[in-house]
Design a protein around this motif. Structure first.
Motif, PDB file in Angstrom:
ATOM      1  N   GLY A   2       0.870  -1.327  -0.155  1.00 32.21           N
ATOM      2  CA  GLY A   2       0.075  -0.016  -0.067  1.00 32.21           C
ATOM      3  C   GLY A   2       0.819   1.000  -0.068  1.00 32.21           C
ATOM      4  O   GLY A   2       0.249   2.563   0.068  1.00 32.21           O
ATOM      5  N   GLY A   3       2.077   1.096  -0.174  1.00 27.37           N
ATOM      6  CA  GLY A   3       3.050   2.352  -0.252  1.00 27.37           C
ATOM      7  C   GLY A   3       3.774   2.786   1.002  1.00 27.37           C
ATOM      8  O   GLY A   3       4.343   3.868   1.090  1.00 27.37           O
ATOM      9  N   LYS A   4       3.538   2.084   2.143  1.00 29.51           N
ATOM     10  CA  LYS A   4       3.928   2.553   3.402  1.00 29.51           C
ATOM     11  C   LYS A   4       5.321   2.114   3.485  1.00 29.51           C
ATOM     12  O   LYS A   4       5.798   0.770   2.947  1.00 29.51           O
ATOM     13  N   THR A   5       6.266   2.838   4.270  1.00 29.74           N
ATOM     14  CA  THR A   5       7.688   2.350   4.342  1.00 29.74           C
ATOM     15  C   THR A   5       7.967   2.174   5.643  1.00 29.74           C
ATOM     16  O   THR A   5       9.464   1.732   5.996  1.00 29.74           O
ATOM     17  N   THR A   6       7.460   2.751   7.057  1.00 28.04           N
ATOM     18  CA  THR A   6       7.696   2.284   8.231  1.00 28.04           C
ATOM     19  C   THR A   6       6.514   1.680   8.856  1.00 28.04           C
ATOM     20  O   THR A   6       5.436   1.925   8.257  1.00 28.04           O
ATOM     21  N   VAL A   7       6.719   0.849   9.805  1.00 30.98           N
ATOM     22  CA  VAL A   7       5.767   0.138  10.640  1.00 30.98           C
ATOM     23  C   VAL A   7       5.646   0.775  12.165  1.00 30.98           C
ATOM     24  O   VAL A   7       6.588   0.808  12.836  1.00 30.98           O
ATOM     25  N   SER A   8       4.459   1.359  12.323  1.00 33.79           N
ATOM     26  CA  SER A   8       4.256   1.588  13.817  1.00 33.79           C
ATOM     27  C   SER A   8       3.651   0.430  14.681  1.00 33.79           C
ATOM     28  O   SER A   8       3.481  -0.705  14.174  1.00 33.79           O
ATOM     29  N   ASP A   9       3.826   0.896  15.875  1.00 30.27           N
ATOM     30  CA  ASP A   9       3.572  -0.193  17.138  1.00 30.27           C
ATOM     31  C   ASP A   9       2.175  -0.884  16.736  1.00 30.27           C
ATOM     32  O   ASP A   9       1.882  -1.976  16.750  1.00 30.27           O
ATOM     33  N   ALA A  10       1.062   0.287  16.398  1.00 25.71           N
ATOM     34  CA  ALA A  10      -0.053  -0.174  16.081  1.00 25.71           C
ATOM     35  C   ALA A  10      -0.432  -1.119  15.049  1.00 25.71           C
ATOM     36  O   ALA A  10      -0.951  -2.126  14.992  1.00 25.71           O
ATOM     37  N   VAL A  11       0.387  -0.903  14.076  1.00 29.05           N
ATOM     38  CA  VAL A  11       0.176  -1.881  12.859  1.00 29.05           C
ATOM     39  C   VAL A  11       0.873  -3.236  13.177  1.00 29.05           C
ATOM     40  O   VAL A  11       0.445  -4.083  12.946  1.00 29.05           O
ATOM     41  N   LEU A  12       2.040  -3.077  13.864  1.00 36.43           N
ATOM     42  CA  LEU A  12       2.762  -4.458  14.267  1.00 36.43           C
ATOM     43  C   LEU A  12       1.805  -5.224  15.216  1.00 36.43           C
ATOM     44  O   LEU A  12       1.760  -6.406  14.960  1.00 36.43           O
ATOM     45  N   ARG A  13       1.173  -4.554  16.115  1.00 38.75           N
ATOM     46  CA  ARG A  13       0.116  -5.203  16.909  1.00 38.75           C
ATOM     47  C   ARG A  13      -0.779  -6.016  16.507  1.00 38.75           C
ATOM     48  O   ARG A  13      -1.320  -7.161  16.633  1.00 38.75           O
ATOM     49  N   THR A  14      -1.282  -5.196  15.537  1.00 39.67           N
ATOM     50  CA  THR A  14      -2.658  -5.862  14.557  1.00 39.67           C
ATOM     51  C   THR A  14      -2.037  -6.950  13.895  1.00 39.67           C
ATOM     52  O   THR A  14      -2.616  -7.800  13.688  1.00 39.67           O
ATOM     53  N   ALA A  15      -0.799  -6.793  13.214  1.00 39.50           N
ATOM     54  CA  ALA A  15      -0.217  -8.135  12.622  1.00 39.50           C
ATOM     55  C   ALA A  15      -0.116  -9.146  13.478  1.00 39.50           C
ATOM     56  O   ALA A  15      -0.381 -10.479  13.127  1.00 39.50           O
ATOM     57  N   ALA A  16       0.646  -8.874  14.770  1.00 39.36           N
ATOM     58  CA  ALA A  16       0.479 -10.262  15.646  1.00 39.36           C
ATOM     59  C   ALA A  16      -0.673 -10.559  16.155  1.00 39.36           C
ATOM     60  O   ALA A  16      -0.574 -11.898  16.551  1.00 39.36           O
ATOM     61  N   SER A  17      -1.593  -9.994  16.105  1.00 38.71           N
ATOM     62  CA  SER A  17      -2.866 -10.269  16.515  1.00 38.71           C
ATOM     63  C   SER A  17      -3.303 -11.654  15.821  1.00 38.71           C
ATOM     64  O   SER A  17      -4.133 -12.546  16.069  1.00 38.71           O
ATOM     65  N   ASP A  23      -8.350 -10.862  20.055  1.00 36.60           N
ATOM     66  CA  ASP A  23      -9.013  -9.650  19.859  1.00 36.60           C
ATOM     67  C   ASP A  23      -8.836  -8.622  20.982  1.00 36.60           C
ATOM     68  O   ASP A  23      -8.543  -7.351  20.420  1.00 36.60           O
ATOM     69  N   GLU A  24      -8.256  -9.043  21.977  1.00 34.93           N
ATOM     70  CA  GLU A  24      -7.674  -7.859  22.990  1.00 34.93           C
ATOM     71  C   GLU A  24      -6.484  -7.345  22.436  1.00 34.93           C
ATOM     72  O   GLU A  24      -6.359  -6.162  22.715  1.00 34.93           O
ATOM     73  N   LEU A  25      -5.535  -8.143  21.957  1.00 36.09           N
ATOM     74  CA  LEU A  25      -4.322  -7.566  21.226  1.00 36.09           C
ATOM     75  C   LEU A  25      -4.674  -6.443  20.107  1.00 36.09           C
ATOM     76  O   LEU A  25      -4.263  -5.503  20.021  1.00 36.09           O
ATOM     77  N   LEU A  26      -5.647  -6.906  19.076  1.00 35.55           N
ATOM     78  CA  LEU A  26      -6.188  -6.122  17.956  1.00 35.55           C
ATOM     79  C   LEU A  26      -6.734  -4.824  18.635  1.00 35.55           C
ATOM     80  O   LEU A  26      -6.621  -3.724  18.256  1.00 35.55           O
ATOM     81  N   HIS A  27      -7.656  -4.780  19.651  1.00 32.96           N
ATOM     82  CA  HIS A  27      -8.451  -3.688  19.918  1.00 32.96           C
ATOM     83  C   HIS A  27      -7.577  -2.864  20.947  1.00 32.96           C
ATOM     84  O   HIS A  27      -8.132  -1.711  21.121  1.00 32.96           O
ATOM     85  N   VAL A  81     -10.100  -1.925   8.859  1.00 32.47           N
ATOM     86  CA  VAL A  81      -9.796  -3.374   9.211  1.00 32.47           C
ATOM     87  C   VAL A  81     -10.643  -4.477   9.551  1.00 32.47           C
ATOM     88  O   VAL A  81     -10.755  -5.654   9.247  1.00 32.47           O
ATOM     89  N   MET A  82     -11.884  -3.899  10.136  1.00 31.45           N
ATOM     90  CA  MET A  82     -12.698  -4.807  10.858  1.00 31.45           C
ATOM     91  C   MET A  82     -13.491  -5.780  10.080  1.00 31.45           C
ATOM     92  O   MET A  82     -13.613  -6.979  10.101  1.00 31.45           O
ATOM     93  N   PRO A  83     -13.925  -4.930   8.747  1.00 31.43           N
ATOM     94  CA  PRO A  83     -14.522  -6.096   7.658  1.00 31.43           C
ATOM     95  C   PRO A  83     -13.726  -6.999   7.246  1.00 31.43           C
ATOM     96  O   PRO A  83     -14.038  -8.046   6.981  1.00 31.43           O
ATOM     97  N   VAL A  84     -12.317  -6.816   7.084  1.00 28.78           N
ATOM     98  CA  VAL A  84     -11.292  -7.870   6.593  1.00 28.78           C
ATOM     99  C   VAL A  84     -11.382  -8.763   7.703  1.00 28.78           C
ATOM    100  O   VAL A  84     -11.526 -10.155   7.280  1.00 28.78           O
TER     101      VAL A  84
END
Length: 433
Positions: free
Chosen positions: A146-161, A222-226, A238-241
């Motif tokens: 999607g064109g992003k080059t850096t990863v925030s903690d929020a994005v990383l935690r979403t991936a880890a969920s 769910d807890e890690l995601l939210h 992200v929630m529909p996906v």
């Protein structure tokens, strides 16, 4: 649940039509005995990285990520290729997120409540002792696509969920399959049962506790995601996906339980199971999740689907071969389970479709038997080779590998995302575990 219904919100319509057309062509070719004897030529591409899927150990992966270093997750140039997405660094950061999460939950469980602490520890041990982290990695590939080059903690935690959700799916899958091993160790229901050798219903205790452990992994996902820290706009994207992904894996698991091959179904039915249980859940939706976080539209998601569906099917087809011909020491799973459970795989569907009377009798009398031993399994393997089913599945893997690479070549993904996707699809096509 209507088996003909497609899950709501599927954005891979174009890819589904193409896959359906291909299934029809394969079925026709099988009926006419006109399957190709050689795989199509591979597209020119970078040489595969020296990946090793057989390493497990703490957090798994091990040597699987050798050769994948490049730019750091945050975008800083690495020692070799400044344009590359460093999958090993992504994996390390995902593991760090999971470690921190488990440490906080284990402290919170409190040792004064032995049962809850015990259950929390079971989930933590299961997740940290192995796994490829493929879904979080693909989420990050989608983010970079999607064109992003850096990863925030929020994005990383979403991936880890996604890894916690996967733990839920695996623990419950092992119960349904009555499996003894996962990642080279006893499955959760077997391990818990072994803790209560004097209990009169220890197997029931093990099964019930494993159901609860899987549920706990789902709750924690769910807890890690939210608690990831996503903005309102990111959550809305992200929630529909997430919802569709979860619906599809339940749908795929149900198909895996109810689909039969042989007299009851053929290649198309088996491919349908592979598509929902693996191609969509393991490849397509994690990529879509990362792209949704990046704010990508449906055009990019469709391009990701064109790559993900053939790549995911090749992953499952390889898994089907490993489930019968693999080495348990490498796969971490028993090699008789698929045959004992008469799994509805493309491999078995092809063998049934081509079998003569003697070969059919071997397949029909030996597969699906809980007491199948190695001698009987070798008879089934011989039929799978004699009918050409093994060679055809290898051809199908190579074809899907080529289709995935063609999709990458035709997509306008940023170089780091395309390169990482290419390395991953090479690894899944040739893996040994």
């Amino acid at each position: 649940m209507g088996l003909a219904a497609e899950p709501v919100g599927d954005v891979g319509t174009v890819c589904r039509r193409q896959a359906t057309s291909e299934v029809g062509a394969i079925t026709t070719a099988l009926a006419d005995r006109r399957l190709p004897t050689a795989a199509p030529p591979m597209l020119p591409c970078a040489a595969p990285d020296p990946l090793d899927w057989s390493q497990t150990g703490q957090h798994g992966g091990g040597g699987w990520f050798r050769g994948l270093r490049g730019a750091s997750v945050g975008g800083t140039a690495g020692p070799s290729r400044a344009s590359a997405l460093d999958l090993q660094a992504v994996r390390s950061r995902v593991d760090a997120v999971l470690d921190d999460f488990f440490n906080s939950r284990l402290r919170g469980a409190g040792r004064e409540a032995e049962g809850p602490f015990d259950l929390a520890e079971v989930v933590s041990d299961f997740v940290t002792r192995g796994g490829k982290r493929l879904r979080p990695l693909l989420c990050m590939v989608g983010w970079h696509a999607g064109g992003k080059t850096t990863v925030s903690d929020a994005v990383l935690r979403t991936a880890a969920s996604l890894e916690l959700f996967h733990a839920f799916a695996l623990i419950h899958d092992d119960i349904m399959d009555r499996s003894d091993l996962r990642r080279g160790a006893p499955t959760v229901h077997r391990a818990v049962a072994a803790r209560y050798p004097d209990h009169p219903a220890r197997e029931d205790v093990g099964t019930g506790a494993a159901i609860l452990a899987g549920n706990l992994a789902l709750v924690w996902s769910d807890e890690l995601l939210h608690s990831a820290g996503l903005s309102a706009a990111e959550r809305a994207a992200v929630m529909p996906v997430i919802d569709v992904m979860r619906t599809e894996i339940v749908y795929g698991q149900y198909l895996d339980l109810t689909t039969r091959v042989g007299a009851h179904g053929g290649v198309e039915s088996a491919l349908r199971v592979a598509r929902y249980k693996t191609a969509k859940y393991t490849f397509e939706r994690p990529l879509h999740l990362g792209a949704a976080l990046a704010g990508a539209g449906e055009g990019l998601r469709a391009a990701l689907s064109a790559f993900a569906l053939p790549a995911g099917e090749s992953f499952q087809l390889r898994d089907d071969l490993l489930g019968v011909f693999g080495a348990s020491a490498q796969t971490g799973k028993p090699v008789l389970d698929d045959l004992r459970q008469a799994k509805p795989t493309v491999l078995m569907a092809l063998a049934y479709q081509r079998a003569d009377t003697r070969q059919w009798r071997v397949l029909d009398t030996l597969t699906g038997r809980p007491d199948l031993d190695e001698h009987g399994a070798e008879q089934v393997r011989r039929v799978l080779r004699e009918t050409g089913a093994v060679d055809t599945v290898e051809d199908m893997i190579r074809l899907r590998h080529q289709q995935a690479l063609q999709a990458l070549a035709g997509a306008a993904f940023p170089a780091p995302a395309a390169d990482a996707a290419r390395r991953l699809v090479h690894s899944v096509a040739e893996r040994a575990a």
